[in-house]
Write an enzyme that holds these catalytic residues in place. Structure first.
Site, short mmCIF file in Angstrom:
data_model
loop_
_atom_site.label_atom_id
_atom_site.label_comp_id
_atom_site.label_asym_id
_atom_site.label_seq_id
_atom_site.Cartn_x
_atom_site.Cartn_y
_atom_site.Cartn_z
N HIS A 65 -48.74 -30.53 39.43
CA HIS A 65 -49.39 -31.76 38.96
C HIS A 65 -48.75 -32.10 37.61
O HIS A 65 -49.36 -31.95 36.54
CB HIS A 65 -50.90 -31.52 38.82
N GLN A 90 -50.41 -34.33 34.94
CA GLN A 90 -51.52 -33.64 34.28
C GLN A 90 -50.98 -32.71 33.19
O GLN A 90 -51.48 -32.71 32.06
CB GLN A 90 -52.30 -32.83 35.33
N ASP A 114 -59.88 -24.93 36.27
CA ASP A 114 -59.82 -25.99 37.30
C ASP A 114 -60.74 -25.54 38.44
O ASP A 114 -61.22 -24.39 38.44
CB ASP A 114 -58.36 -26.14 37.78
N CYS A 145 -58.78 -30.25 33.99
CA CYS A 145 -58.11 -31.47 34.45
C CYS A 145 -59.10 -32.47 35.02
O CYS A 145 -58.81 -33.67 35.05
CB CYS A 145 -57.07 -31.12 35.51
N ARG A 165 -54.08 -39.00 30.11
CA ARG A 165 -53.32 -39.20 31.36
C ARG A 165 -52.64 -40.56 31.31
O ARG A 165 -51.48 -40.70 31.67
CB ARG A 165 -54.27 -39.13 32.57
N ARG A 183 -49.24 -39.03 45.74
CA ARG A 183 -50.14 -37.86 45.76
C ARG A 183 -50.16 -37.34 47.18
O ARG A 183 -50.59 -38.06 48.10
CB ARG A 183 -51.54 -38.25 45.28
N1 CP Z 1 -57.08 -34.75 37.16
C1 CP Z 1 -56.85 -35.57 38.20
O1 CP Z 1 -55.74 -35.66 38.72
O2 CP Z 1 -57.93 -36.28 38.59
P1 CP Z 1 -58.01 -37.15 39.92
O3 CP Z 1 -57.96 -36.20 41.08
O4 CP Z 1 -59.33 -37.85 39.84
O5 CP Z 1 -56.87 -38.11 39.95
N1 NVA Z 2 -56.32 -28.27 41.79
C1 NVA Z 2 -57.01 -29.51 42.05
C2 NVA Z 2 -56.69 -30.49 41.00
C3 NVA Z 2 -57.36 -31.83 41.14
C4 NVA Z 2 -56.95 -32.80 40.07
C5 NVA Z 2 -56.65 -30.02 43.43
O1 NVA Z 2 -55.47 -29.93 43.80
O2 NVA Z 2 -57.53 -30.49 44.14
#
Ligand code: CP
Ligand code: NVA
Length: 355
Positions: free
Chosen positions: A169, A172, A263, A312, A340, A142
């Site tokens: 993502h 997701q 989101d 998400c 997920r 990440r």
């Molecule tokens: N939706 C998602 O990726 O959640 P987190 O940021 O908690 O991993």
């Molecule tokens: N768009 C958000 C998604 C989090 C799961 C971010 O990148 O923070």
């Protein structure tokens, strides 16, 4: 990153992409794989859903459904495998769902917290990747910059999974479309609306929807549309599938859509833009009135409570979505979160040649 282009090209045609690309690049021969690949996905990366074909996504869905029904047949599938999770940003769902899934399938997960020091700061991403591949079997990353994922993938001869970057993502997007696919009636005739920021989650949702022939409308404020290159790619997908991908700045464009997805308006790494974004996005809040508009013409046993609400998570309740909407019977946000894990379990099984 010429090397990456070579590897990516190879990924579309070879089950052992990394081995092919590494020798193409004139580097030392890759060590023999520990198990023979069983599917075209074995040994590959998942940096964006456009790394996959429609058939590969559907194969992952079928495996995810098997995992969800009963994980027991896969209890030893990752026996002896170590998967490292490198996280520059916070996470609940992604971290826990990966770690729980890996443990359930007999693997070992290692969490490496990169919140204080981004990947590439202490040493070059190249060295980082070439060390990791000597010890572990898969990297789940990440990151802030998508390029970090690409560089890791270019220098690791093990699968690299994007667990969220500034651009995509994909895990997701897989879980989201799986959540719609597994419902009665599946994806047949489903129209999906995105409301909010044209961000990383939106990009992966667009990839997944258009590759699977789901009609999609993306509603954003002016200036917050999805990235043009992703739009072009997804328009081409939609044309190939005979489905539609439309764009609007008007929240009323959600009318007649079976699912409405939003989101956060301020993604991780954008806190300096919070005030400006909250003002721009104010009229894009998914409230009861917007869901009623979406539900016009959405009837029948498949949608007994009107249009589905998707997110998400994490959600900013009272900001991009009201409590009434996220807590309504039409909300499937916790199904998405559960899925997920099943979708990622399936992905890992395919990447390790176990499905
Ligand atoms: N939706 C998602 O990726 O959640 P987190 O940021 O908690 O991993
Ligand atoms: N768009 C958000 C998604 C989090 C799961 C971010 O990148 O923070």
């Amino acid at each position: 990153m010429a090397k990456k282009a070579t590897k990516k090209t190879a990924s579309r045609t070879s089950a052992s992409r990394k081995t092919v690309s590494r020798s193409t690049a004139g580097k030392k021969a890759a060590p023999a794989r520990r198990t023979a690949p069983k599917t075209s996905l074995a040994g590959r990366d998942l940096l964006t859903l456009s790394d996959l074909t429609r058939d590969e996504i559907l194969a992952i869905f079928r495996t995810a459904q098997r995992c969800k029904r009963d994980i027991k047949p896969f209890r030893k599938a990752l026996d002896g495998r170590t998967i490292v999770l490198l996280f520059e940003k916070a996470s609940l769902r992604t971290r826990i769902s990966f770690e729980t899934g890996i443990n359930a399938m007999g693997g070992t997960s290692l969490y490496m917290d990169h919140a204080a020091q981004k990947i590439g700061e202490r040493e070059a991403v190249k060295d980082y990747g070439r060390n990791l591949e000597r010890w572990v079997d898969c990297v789940v990353a990440r990151v802030y910059a998508h390029r970090t994922c690409e560089e890791l993938a270019a220098w690791c001869d093990i699968p690299v999974i994007n667990a969220l970057s500034d651009l995509y993502h994909p895990c997701q997007g897989l879980a989201d479309l799986f959540t719609l696919w597994e419902r009665p009636g599946g994806l047949e005739g489903v129209r999906l609306a995105w409301v909010g920021d044209g961000n990383n989650v939106c990009h992966s949702l667009m990839h997944a929807a258009t590759m699977l022939g789901v009609d999609m409308t993306v509603v954003t404020p002016k200036g917050y549309e999805p990235t043009p290159s992703v739009v072009e790619e997804c328009l081409a997908n939609a044309r190939a599938q005979g489905s539609t991908l439309a764009f609007s700045h008007d929240p009323a464009a959600v009318e007649g859509h079976h699912a409405v997805y939003t989101d956060v308006w301020v993604s991780m790494g954008q806190s300096d833009q919070a005030n400006e974004r909250r003002a721009v996005f104010a009229e894009y809040c998914v409230d009861v009135s917007l869901m009623s508009r979406a539900s016009k013409g959405v009837t029948g046993k498949r949608f007994p409570h009107g249009s589905l609400f998707m997110h998400c998570l994490p959600a900013q309740r009272g900001v991009e979505v009201t409590d009434e909407v996220i807590d309504a019977p039409s909300s499937i946000v916790y199904d998405q979160a559960e899925n997920r894990m099943h979708a990622q379990n399936a992905l890992l099984l395919h990447l390790f040649g176990k499905a």
